[in-house]
Design an enzyme around this catalytic site. Sequence first.
Site, mmCIF file in Angstrom:
data_model
loop_
_atom_site.group_PDB
_atom_site.id
_atom_site.type_symbol
_atom_site.label_atom_id
_atom_site.label_comp_id
_atom_site.label_asym_id
_atom_site.label_seq_id
_atom_site.Cartn_x
_atom_site.Cartn_y
_atom_site.Cartn_z
ATOM 1 N N SER A 36 43.174 -22.872 -8.057
ATOM 2 C CA SER A 36 42.662 -22.290 -9.309
ATOM 3 C C SER A 36 43.718 -21.458 -10.031
ATOM 4 O O SER A 36 43.639 -21.260 -11.237
ATOM 5 C CB SER A 36 41.422 -21.434 -9.032
ATOM 6 O OG SER A 36 41.738 -20.355 -8.165
ATOM 7 N N SER A 39 46.891 -16.984 -6.745
ATOM 8 C CA SER A 39 48.164 -16.394 -6.319
ATOM 9 C C SER A 39 49.173 -16.339 -7.459
ATOM 10 O O SER A 39 49.956 -15.392 -7.561
ATOM 11 C CB SER A 39 48.750 -17.181 -5.142
ATOM 12 O OG SER A 39 47.911 -17.075 -4.005
ATOM 13 N N SER A 106 37.836 -16.733 -0.515
ATOM 14 C CA SER A 106 36.679 -15.876 -0.207
ATOM 15 C C SER A 106 35.393 -16.458 -0.775
ATOM 16 O O SER A 106 34.806 -15.901 -1.699
ATOM 17 C CB SER A 106 36.914 -14.444 -0.691
ATOM 18 O OG SER A 106 37.378 -14.382 -2.020
#
Length: 199
Positions: A36, A39, A106
């Site tokens: 996505s 980072s 997550s």
Amino acid sequence: MQENVIPHQFGINKENRESLNGHRGFLIWFTGLSGSGKSTVANAVEEALHKQGVHTYTLDGDNIRKGINSDLTFAPEDRSENIRRIAEIANLFVDAGTVVLAAFVSPYKKDREMVKSVVKDYNFVEVFVDTPIEECERRDVKGLYAKARQGLIKDFTGVNAPYEAPENPDLRIDTTLTDINESAALVLQAVASKLELNN
């Protein structure tokens, strides 16, 4: 054993460290699917903060999974333990007066809520990098989607494991609509007031 663990009261606290740093310490939590841009955005934000003289540290899947969490798998219970340990590590950095940038898939809402409770809600900024899965899979930066589709990776979020999207993130970014610089600028704008010592 827990009843025998008695915290020592040290003379220097979070406020002292923040005063020395000249800014507050808190956690920016980037969540979203693999690919996505979590980072990438976190890195751009950290570089911008660093140029402003802000003390930062980035935690992400690679530097955590290859080190302290190298014993964990991607099964649901290990994913939760992975995030629990990250929350505790991030909390130490926040206590040190550092701005922590954490980029992790997550996928479970309860785990992200746990992170928020560990670091305290006023030290927590949730950034949902809401890039459509079609784009994430098109990028497939690490070739993980292809392997998951072939059945070579199990428990892969978005393919054969669920992702529970945040309902009310502090900031939502779709990297198909904003480039890296625009995305970073949105994050910096969202956290600007949190850096101030009087907040």
